[in-house]
Each structure stands twice: as structure tokens, then as C-alpha cells.
Design a protein around this motif. Structure first.
Motif, short mmCIF file in Angstrom:
data_model
loop_
_atom_site.label_atom_id
_atom_site.label_comp_id
_atom_site.label_asym_id
_atom_site.label_seq_id
_atom_site.Cartn_x
_atom_site.Cartn_y
_atom_site.Cartn_z
N MET A 199 38.09 12.22 29.89
CA MET A 199 37.31 11.43 30.86
C MET A 199 37.88 11.55 32.27
O MET A 199 37.13 11.61 33.24
CB MET A 199 37.26 9.97 30.43
N SER A 200 39.19 11.65 32.38
CA SER A 200 39.80 11.82 33.70
C SER A 200 39.41 13.15 34.32
O SER A 200 39.09 13.22 35.51
CB SER A 200 41.32 11.73 33.60
N VAL A 201 39.41 14.20 33.53
CA VAL A 201 39.00 15.52 34.03
C VAL A 201 37.53 15.51 34.42
O VAL A 201 37.15 16.03 35.47
CB VAL A 201 39.30 16.61 32.97
N ALA A 202 36.69 14.88 33.61
CA ALA A 202 35.26 14.81 33.91
C ALA A 202 35.00 14.02 35.19
O ALA A 202 34.20 14.43 36.05
CB ALA A 202 34.50 14.19 32.74
N LEU A 203 35.67 12.89 35.36
CA LEU A 203 35.50 12.09 36.56
C LEU A 203 36.05 12.81 37.80
O LEU A 203 35.46 12.73 38.88
CB LEU A 203 36.15 10.72 36.40
N ALA A 206 36.12 16.06 38.18
CA ALA A 206 35.14 17.10 38.48
C ALA A 206 33.93 16.53 39.21
O ALA A 206 33.43 17.14 40.17
CB ALA A 206 34.70 17.79 37.18
N CYS A 207 33.46 15.36 38.79
CA CYS A 207 32.34 14.71 39.48
C CYS A 207 32.71 14.33 40.91
O CYS A 207 31.91 14.50 41.84
CB CYS A 207 31.89 13.46 38.72
N THR A 208 33.92 13.85 41.11
CA THR A 208 34.38 13.49 42.45
C THR A 208 34.47 14.72 43.34
O THR A 208 34.03 14.69 44.50
CB THR A 208 35.75 12.79 42.38
N ILE A 209 35.01 15.81 42.83
CA ILE A 209 35.12 17.04 43.60
C ILE A 209 33.73 17.56 43.94
O ILE A 209 33.48 18.00 45.08
CB ILE A 209 35.95 18.09 42.84
N ALA A 210 32.81 17.52 42.98
CA ALA A 210 31.45 17.99 43.24
C ALA A 210 30.77 17.14 44.31
O ALA A 210 30.09 17.66 45.19
CB ALA A 210 30.63 17.96 41.95
N ALA A 211 30.98 15.83 44.27
CA ALA A 211 30.37 14.94 45.24
C ALA A 211 30.97 15.14 46.63
O ALA A 211 30.25 15.13 47.63
CB ALA A 211 30.52 13.49 44.81
N LEU A 212 32.27 15.34 46.71
CA LEU A 212 32.93 15.50 48.00
C LEU A 212 32.69 16.87 48.62
O LEU A 212 32.67 17.00 49.84
CB LEU A 212 34.43 15.25 47.87
N SER A 213 32.50 17.88 47.80
CA SER A 213 32.28 19.23 48.32
C SER A 213 30.83 19.48 48.70
O SER A 213 30.53 20.47 49.35
CB SER A 213 32.74 20.27 47.31
N HIS A 214 29.94 18.56 48.32
CA HIS A 214 28.53 18.70 48.63
C HIS A 214 28.29 18.43 50.11
O HIS A 214 29.01 17.65 50.74
CB HIS A 214 27.70 17.72 47.77
N ASP A 215 27.27 19.06 50.68
CA ASP A 215 26.92 18.87 52.09
C ASP A 215 26.66 17.39 52.37
O ASP A 215 25.86 16.76 51.69
CB ASP A 215 25.68 19.71 52.41
N HIS A 263 23.80 4.30 30.86
CA HIS A 263 24.49 3.03 30.64
C HIS A 263 25.14 2.99 29.25
O HIS A 263 26.25 2.48 29.10
CB HIS A 263 23.52 1.86 30.82
N LEU A 264 24.47 3.52 28.25
CA LEU A 264 25.07 3.58 26.91
C LEU A 264 26.30 4.48 26.90
O LEU A 264 27.32 4.14 26.28
CB LEU A 264 24.04 4.07 25.89
N LEU A 265 26.21 5.61 27.61
CA LEU A 265 27.36 6.51 27.69
C LEU A 265 28.54 5.83 28.36
O LEU A 265 29.69 5.94 27.89
CB LEU A 265 26.96 7.78 28.45
N ILE A 266 28.28 5.12 29.45
CA ILE A 266 29.36 4.40 30.13
C ILE A 266 29.98 3.36 29.19
O ILE A 266 31.21 3.23 29.14
CB ILE A 266 28.82 3.71 31.40
N ASN A 267 29.17 2.63 28.46
CA ASN A 267 29.70 1.62 27.54
C ASN A 267 30.50 2.23 26.40
O ASN A 267 31.55 1.71 26.01
CB ASN A 267 28.56 0.76 26.99
N ILE A 268 30.04 3.34 25.87
CA ILE A 268 30.76 4.02 24.78
C ILE A 268 32.10 4.53 25.26
O ILE A 268 33.13 4.32 24.61
CB ILE A 268 29.89 5.16 24.19
N VAL A 269 32.11 5.18 26.42
CA VAL A 269 33.36 5.72 26.95
C VAL A 269 34.35 4.60 27.27
O VAL A 269 35.53 4.69 26.96
CB VAL A 269 33.08 6.59 28.20
N SER A 270 33.86 3.53 27.90
CA SER A 270 34.77 2.43 28.23
C SER A 270 35.30 1.74 26.98
O SER A 270 36.43 1.28 26.95
CB SER A 270 34.08 1.43 29.16
N THR A 271 34.51 1.69 25.93
CA THR A 271 34.97 1.13 24.67
C THR A 271 36.05 2.01 24.04
O THR A 271 37.05 1.50 23.52
CB THR A 271 33.82 0.94 23.68
#
Length: 80
Positions: free
Chosen positions: A30-34, A36-45, A70-78
Motif C-alpha cells: 500500500m505504501s508503494v501504491a500510494l 506511485a499515486c503521489t508521484i503521478a499526481a505531482l508530475s502531472h501538468d 470506498h469499499l477498497l479504501i475500507n478493506i485496505v484500512s482494515t
């Protein structure tokens, strides 16, 4: 006479070790996925929004995607 074992049996200690290993793996993935999402968001125009999903707000498809996320977020946080 038998003595009391306050530390629990050897099987009990293996159970929490397995759970700890699973938690560490889930947390790492989950840390790697998050990250990657942060890098993608920051590198975007910065002039254009980064869309995850684009569709009609009143459509059933958007509601389904929203529910699934929302279900995915709940499952991962659980799991963590």
C-alpha cells in the motif's frame, strides 16, 4: 506436577508472527501504491486536473465506481 506457561504455547506465538508478516506485506504494498499515486499526481501538468474517472455525475456508472473505491479504501484500512 505441571507448571503454568504464562507465555502461551509455541503455536500461539507462531500465529501472531504470521499476522505481523502479512501486515508488513500489506503495508509495504500500500505504501508503494500510494507513493506511485503521489508521484503521478505531482508530475502531472499543474494546468490540467488529474482525473481518475470521467463520466456523467448522475449516471449509475459513477455511483458504482464511487462505491467500489470506498469499499477498497475500507478493506485496505482494515487490513492495515
Amino acid at each position: 506436577m505441571g507448571s503454568l506457561n504464562f507465555r502461551g504455547s509455541k503455536q500461539d506465538s507462531n500465529g501472531w508472527k504470521k499476522a505481523a508478516k502479512v501486515n508488513c506485506v500489506v503495508l509495504s504494498v500500500m505504501s508503494v501504491a500510494l507513493l506511485a499515486c503521489t508521484i503521478a499526481a505531482l508530475s502531472h501538468d499543474a494546468q490540467h486536473a488529474l482525473f481518475f474517472y470521467d463520466g456523467d455525475c448522475g449516471g449509475k456508472n459513477v455511483a458504482s465506481v464511487n462505491l467500489a473505491l470506498h469499499l477498497l479504501i475500507n478493506i485496505v484500512s482494515t487490513l492495515v
